[in-house]
Design a protein around this motif. Structure first.
Motif, PDB file in Angstrom:
ATOM      1  N   GLN A  29      25.709  74.839  67.646  1.00  0.00           N
ATOM      2  CA  GLN A  29      26.161  76.199  67.889  1.00  0.00           C
ATOM      3  C   GLN A  29      26.751  76.806  66.619  1.00  0.00           C
ATOM      4  OE1 GLN A  29      29.018  76.529  71.046  1.00  0.00           O
ATOM      5  NE2 GLN A  29      28.793  78.741  71.235  1.00  0.00           N
ATOM      6  N   THR A  49      28.057  75.465  59.047  1.00  0.00           N
ATOM      7  CA  THR A  49      28.562  76.601  59.806  1.00  0.00           C
ATOM      8  C   THR A  49      28.106  77.931  59.204  1.00  0.00           C
ATOM      9  OG1 THR A  49      30.556  77.753  60.604  1.00  0.00           O
ATOM     10  CG2 THR A  49      30.740  76.595  58.496  1.00  0.00           C
ATOM     11  N   ARG A  96      39.985  71.311  62.041  1.00  0.00           N
ATOM     12  CA  ARG A  96      39.849  70.597  63.308  1.00  0.00           C
ATOM     13  C   ARG A  96      41.212  70.074  63.740  1.00  0.00           C
ATOM     14  NH1 ARG A  96      39.296  65.417  65.142  1.00  0.00           N
ATOM     15  NH2 ARG A  96      39.547  64.579  63.033  1.00  0.00           N
ATOM     16  N   GLU A  97      41.494  70.200  65.029  1.00  0.00           N
ATOM     17  CA  GLU A  97      42.766  69.697  65.536  1.00  0.00           C
ATOM     18  C   GLU A  97      42.790  68.182  65.442  1.00  0.00           C
ATOM     19  OE1 GLU A  97      45.733  70.285  69.375  1.00  0.00           O
ATOM     20  OE2 GLU A  97      43.650  70.931  69.506  1.00  0.00           O
ATOM     21  N   PHE A 105      42.729  76.343  64.893  1.00  0.00           N
ATOM     22  CA  PHE A 105      41.750  75.318  65.211  1.00  0.00           C
ATOM     23  C   PHE A 105      40.407  75.961  65.514  1.00  0.00           C
ATOM     24  CE2 PHE A 105      45.747  73.158  66.782  1.00  0.00           C
ATOM     25  CZ  PHE A 105      45.913  72.441  65.606  1.00  0.00           C
ATOM     26  N   LYS A 106      39.347  75.192  65.372  1.00  0.00           N
ATOM     27  CA  LYS A 106      37.991  75.722  65.456  1.00  0.00           C
ATOM     28  C   LYS A 106      37.703  76.426  66.772  1.00  0.00           C
ATOM     29  CE  LYS A 106      35.993  72.464  62.159  1.00  0.00           C
ATOM     30  NZ  LYS A 106      35.016  71.382  61.930  1.00  0.00           N
ATOM     31  N   SER A 107      38.328  75.975  67.864  1.00  0.00           N
ATOM     32  CA  SER A 107      38.050  76.564  69.170  1.00  0.00           C
ATOM     33  C   SER A 107      38.433  78.036  69.249  1.00  0.00           C
ATOM     34  CB  SER A 107      38.793  75.781  70.268  1.00  0.00           C
ATOM     35  OG  SER A 107      40.194  75.797  70.021  1.00  0.00           O
ATOM     36  N   LYS A 108      39.422  78.456  68.451  1.00  0.00           N
ATOM     37  CA  LYS A 108      39.868  79.848  68.461  1.00  0.00           C
ATOM     38  C   LYS A 108      39.732  80.490  67.078  1.00  0.00           C
ATOM     39  CE  LYS A 108      43.301  78.851  72.074  1.00  0.00           C
ATOM     40  NZ  LYS A 108      44.737  78.886  72.431  1.00  0.00           N
ATOM     41  N   SER A 142      29.785  80.669  59.863  1.00  0.00           N
ATOM     42  CA  SER A 142      30.970  81.528  60.028  1.00  0.00           C
ATOM     43  C   SER A 142      31.171  82.472  58.852  1.00  0.00           C
ATOM     44  CB  SER A 142      32.224  80.668  60.214  1.00  0.00           C
ATOM     45  OG  SER A 142      32.147  79.911  61.394  1.00  0.00           O
TER      46      SER A 142
END
Length: 292
Positions: free
Chosen positions: A199, A214, A145-146, A170-173, A216
């Motif tokens: 999500q 997660t 996380r950022e 970071f998680k967003s990308k 992932s």
């Protein structure tokens, strides 16, 4: 203004770690941990509640003692991370099974044509683990996380994590970055013990309760079939650690059903839980993992 104050406070701690006797650094952060334990009642109560739920067989007194050990353990981790930053902590000398670990890393490299996902947690000194692995031929793309403070993130945290060749995303990308790295046969490091949103997550068992986790790793395992290898580092004494590398986790389930993501993710949680149970004071129990 707050961002700058926090940044210079971290710089102050780094300056302290650079010039003060190492023993003093340990003592200073231990005292700070005790102070936070008694002053921050909300975090202390959450820690005790988490431990009580995870270990119902323990008495109230045992839980309280364990909660204090959690804070003291975290103080050692913080002290050693700062000492690592100013090159006053020998990460090779700290790992008691150094040669065995290097041999295992070399063996994994021979069977990792589709990449490796290093699954771990906020357990003991996880930054030392990442540094040691990268230094010995196992650099990773680490997902995180950022930080809330951009000054600290850009000028302190990121350069520190890249010291031996690790990269960060970071998680967003994260997903696109992980896919690219694994397709090249590279390594990805994921800490799966933090609470996540709805999500790309499932509610699976963790210490007897459902915890949002997660998907992932399970998704990447399905799509790209990398090795999923649990890595942990356990503190056995002040400044001494043992690296734990479990066997790669495989699943014989079909690769299309969504329920498989849940089954695989719960399997990952179970492996993580088994290690934490062996060293209960070394996990980050003050985190609101079950959204209490």
């Amino acid at each position: 203004m707050r961002e700058k104050i926090e940044y210079w406070l971290v710089k102050l701690f780094l300056g302290l770690a650079k010039i003060a006797p190492v023993s003093f650094v340990y003592i200073f952060f231990k005292m700070l941990a005790w102070l936070l334990y008694y002053l921050d009642s909300k975090r202390r109560k959450l820690t005790i509640a988490n431990l009580s739920s995870a270990f119902p067989q323990m008495s109230k007194k045992e839980i309280e003692q364990l909660s204090k050990q959690v804070y003291v353990g975290l103080s050692k981790t913080v002290a050693e991370i700062l000492l690592m930053f100013v090159d006053r902590f020998d990460i090779d000398n700290a790992v008691v099974n150094r040669e065995e670990t290097i041999e295992k890393l070399e063996s994994l490299a021979k069977h990792s044509s589709k990449g490796i996902i290093a699954m771990t947690a906020h357990f003991s000194n996880w930054e030392l683990l990442a540094h040691f692995l990268a230094k010995h031929g196992f650099p990773m793309l680490v997902i995180g996380r950022e930080g809330n403070n951009k000054l600290i993130e850009d000028n302190i945290t990121t350069p520190f994590r890249r010291k031996y060749g690790n990269d960060s995303a970071f998680k967003s990308k994260a997903m696109l970055s992980m896919v690219k790295r694994l397709k090249k046969g590279g390594n990805v490091g994921i800490l799966i013990d933090q609470k996540v949103g709805k999500q790309n997550s499932v509610m699976v068992d963790f210490f007897g309760q459902k915890a949002g986790t997660t998907t992932s790793i399970a998704f990447l395992k399905q799509k790209l079939d990398p090795l999923v290898v649990p890595f942990f580092i356990a503190r056995i004494d002040d400044g001494k650690y043992r690296i734990i590398i479990e066997e790669p986790i495989e699943s014989e389930e079909a690769l299309t059903s969504e329920s498989v993501l849940e089954t695989m993710t719960e399997q990952y949680n179970q492996v993580m839980e088994s290690v934490i149970r062996k060293y209960p004071a070394q996990w980050f129990w003050m985190h609101n993992r079950w959204r209490r």
